[in-house]
Motif scaffolding. Structure first.
Motif, PDB file in Angstrom:
ATOM      1  N   LYS A  42      32.931 -11.331  53.661  1.00 55.24           N
ATOM      2  CA  LYS A  42      32.788  -9.882  53.459  1.00 55.24           C
ATOM      3  C   LYS A  42      32.842  -9.132  54.793  1.00 55.24           C
ATOM      4  CE  LYS A  42      28.809 -10.620  51.330  1.00 55.24           C
ATOM      5  NZ  LYS A  42      28.828 -12.101  51.323  1.00 55.24           N
ATOM      6  N   THR A  43      32.078  -9.623  55.773  1.00 56.91           N
ATOM      7  CA  THR A  43      32.082  -8.960  57.084  1.00 56.91           C
ATOM      8  C   THR A  43      33.465  -9.063  57.730  1.00 56.91           C
ATOM      9  OG1 THR A  43      29.731  -9.415  57.379  1.00 56.91           O
ATOM     10  CG2 THR A  43      30.985  -8.900  59.361  1.00 56.91           C
ATOM     11  N   CYS A  44      34.088 -10.203  57.557  1.00 54.41           N
ATOM     12  CA  CYS A  44      35.427 -10.425  58.102  1.00 54.41           C
ATOM     13  C   CYS A  44      36.401  -9.381  57.542  1.00 54.41           C
ATOM     14  CB  CYS A  44      35.844 -11.845  57.713  1.00 54.41           C
ATOM     15  SG  CYS A  44      37.356 -12.425  58.427  1.00 54.41           S
ATOM     16  N   THR A  60      29.733  -6.018  63.750  1.00 55.47           N
ATOM     17  CA  THR A  60      28.888  -7.192  63.579  1.00 55.47           C
ATOM     18  C   THR A  60      28.198  -7.093  62.231  1.00 55.47           C
ATOM     19  OG1 THR A  60      27.150  -6.010  64.746  1.00 55.47           O
ATOM     20  CG2 THR A  60      28.506  -7.519  66.035  1.00 55.47           C
ATOM     21  N   SER A  61      27.649  -8.203  61.793  1.00 54.80           N
ATOM     22  CA  SER A  61      27.008  -8.201  60.484  1.00 54.80           C
ATOM     23  C   SER A  61      25.821  -7.257  60.484  1.00 54.80           C
ATOM     24  CB  SER A  61      26.547  -9.611  60.128  1.00 54.80           C
ATOM     25  OG  SER A  61      25.823  -9.533  58.926  1.00 54.80           O
ATOM     26  N   PRO A  62      25.747  -6.373  59.517  1.00 48.45           N
ATOM     27  CA  PRO A  62      24.622  -5.431  59.480  1.00 48.45           C
ATOM     28  C   PRO A  62      23.427  -5.994  58.717  1.00 48.45           C
ATOM     29  CG  PRO A  62      26.216  -4.842  57.813  1.00 48.45           C
ATOM     30  CD  PRO A  62      26.704  -6.129  58.445  1.00 48.45           C
ATOM     31  N   CYS A  79      27.359  -1.169  55.478  1.00 48.13           N
ATOM     32  CA  CYS A  79      25.982  -1.556  55.164  1.00 48.13           C
ATOM     33  C   CYS A  79      25.945  -2.850  54.369  1.00 48.13           C
ATOM     34  CB  CYS A  79      25.209  -0.437  54.481  1.00 48.13           C
ATOM     35  SG  CYS A  79      25.975   0.259  53.053  1.00 48.13           S
ATOM     36  N   ASP A  80      24.793  -3.431  54.374  1.00 52.70           N
ATOM     37  CA  ASP A  80      24.556  -4.725  53.734  1.00 52.70           C
ATOM     38  C   ASP A  80      23.258  -4.586  52.968  1.00 52.70           C
ATOM     39  OD1 ASP A  80      23.711  -7.381  53.201  1.00 52.70           O
ATOM     40  OD2 ASP A  80      24.973  -8.121  54.832  1.00 52.70           O
ATOM     41  N   VAL A  81      23.333  -4.673  51.656  1.00 48.72           N
ATOM     42  CA  VAL A  81      22.138  -4.411  50.849  1.00 48.72           C
ATOM     43  C   VAL A  81      21.467  -5.706  50.380  1.00 48.72           C
ATOM     44  CG1 VAL A  81      22.958  -2.130  50.161  1.00 48.72           C
ATOM     45  CG2 VAL A  81      23.492  -4.081  48.705  1.00 48.72           C
ATOM     46  N   ILE A 106      30.194  -1.570  51.570  1.00 47.80           N
ATOM     47  CA  ILE A 106      28.867  -2.091  51.231  1.00 47.80           C
ATOM     48  C   ILE A 106      28.950  -3.576  50.897  1.00 47.80           C
ATOM     49  CG2 ILE A 106      26.847  -1.805  49.742  1.00 47.80           C
ATOM     50  CD1 ILE A 106      27.937   0.977  49.021  1.00 47.80           C
ATOM     51  N   GLU A 107      28.361  -4.413  51.754  1.00 51.08           N
ATOM     52  CA  GLU A 107      28.285  -5.841  51.426  1.00 51.08           C
ATOM     53  C   GLU A 107      27.200  -6.057  50.374  1.00 51.08           C
ATOM     54  OE1 GLU A 107      28.615  -8.748  54.535  1.00 51.08           O
ATOM     55  OE2 GLU A 107      29.489  -7.279  55.911  1.00 51.08           O
ATOM     56  N   TRP A 108      27.455  -6.925  49.432  1.00 49.91           N
ATOM     57  CA  TRP A 108      26.591  -7.169  48.269  1.00 49.91           C
ATOM     58  C   TRP A 108      26.499  -5.912  47.402  1.00 49.91           C
ATOM     59  CZ3 TRP A 108      25.488 -12.203  47.713  1.00 49.91           C
ATOM     60  CH2 TRP A 108      25.463 -13.002  48.853  1.00 49.91           C
TER      61      TRP A 108
HETATM   62 MG   LIG Z   1      28.391 -10.362  56.076  1.00 49.90          MG
END
Ligand SMILES: [Mg+2]
Ligand SMILES: Nc1ncnc2c1ncn2[C@@H]1O[C@H](COP(=O)(O)OP(=O)(O)OP(=O)(O)O)[C@@H](O)[C@H]1O
Length: 159
Positions: A42-44, A60-62, A79-81, A106-108
Motif C-alpha cells: 500500500k505504501t509502495c 514514509t509509512s504513516p 494516512c494510515d488508519v 488512506i491505507e486500510w
Molecule cells: Mg504501509
C-alpha cells in the motif's frame, strides 16, 4: 470500460508505476482507499502516486504518525488508519483528510468505508505467487464510473 480493473504487479517498481499512472488521473478532492494485508504494498503504491503528483519529499509509512501532508502538483494527504479504533479517532485525524483541495490516500481505508465518500477509488493489493502483487482497482461513484483501461499498459492485466 469496466469499473474494476485487475492487474499484476511483478515488482515494487510496477506497483509504484501503477500508483504514478493513477496520479495522472487524480483531481483535487479525490480519495484513494487502499486495502491489503500487512506488507501488501500500500505504501509502495502511494509512493508512486506521490511521485506522479510531483511530491519531492520522501513518502514514509504513516503508521505511527497516522497522517502526513505533502506538497505536490496537488496537496497529498497520506494516512494510515490501521491503529485507529474509534470513530472519534478517525475524525481526530484533522481537516486536511478528505479536504476538497487535496488528494487523500488512506491505507486500510476498507476499515472505515462508512466514513468515506461514495466517490472513491479502491485499490486492493493481494499477495500472489512468487511475491507478485495482484492489484484490483475498483471505481465507486460517478467520479469513477470508468477505471481507465490504459492502466493495463502499465501493468499486465490479470485474468
Ligand atoms: Mg504501509
Ligand atoms: N509488486 C510487488 N512485488 C513484490 N514486492 C512488492 C511489490 N509491491 C511492493 N512490494 C514490497 O512489499 C513490501 C511492503 O510494501 P509496503 O510497505 O508498501 O506495504 P504496506 O501494505 O504499506 O504495509 P503495511 O500494512 O505495513 O502498511 C516492500 O518491501 C515493497 O517493496
Amino acid at each position: 470500460m469496466p469499473t474494476t480493473l485487475t492487474l499484476r504487479c511483478a515488482a515494487p517498481e510496477d506497483t509504484r508505476a501503477l500508483g504514478s499512472a493513477i496520479a495522472s488521473l487524480l483531481r483535487a478532492g479525490d480519495v484513494v482507499a487502499l486495502s491489503g494485508e500487512l506488507g501488501a504494498g500500500k505504501t509502495c503504491f502511494v509512493q508512486g502516486t506521490a511521485a506522479g503528483l510531483d511530491v519531492t519529499d520522501p513518502i514514509t509509512s504513516p503508521t505511527f504518525v497516522l497522517v502526513k501532508l505533502y506538497e505536490g502538483r496537488l496537496p497529498l494527504v497520506h494516512c494510515d488508519v490501521y491503529r485507529l479504533e474509534t470513530l472519534r479517532d478517525v475524525q481526530d485525524l484533522g481537516d486536511e483528510v478528505l479536504a476538497p483541495d487535496a488528494v487523500t490516500c488512506i491505507e486500510w481505508g476498507d476499515a472505515i468505508t462508512p466514513l468515506l465518500p461514495e466517490d472513491r477509488l479502491e485499490v486492493e493489493l493481494v499477495h500472489g505467487e512468487d511475491g507478485v502483487r495482484i492489484v484490483e482497482l475498483r471505481g465507486h461513484g460517478s467520479r469513477w464510473t470508468d477505471v481507465d483501461g490504459s492502466l493495463s499498459e502499465v501493468c499486465e492485466p490479470w485474468r
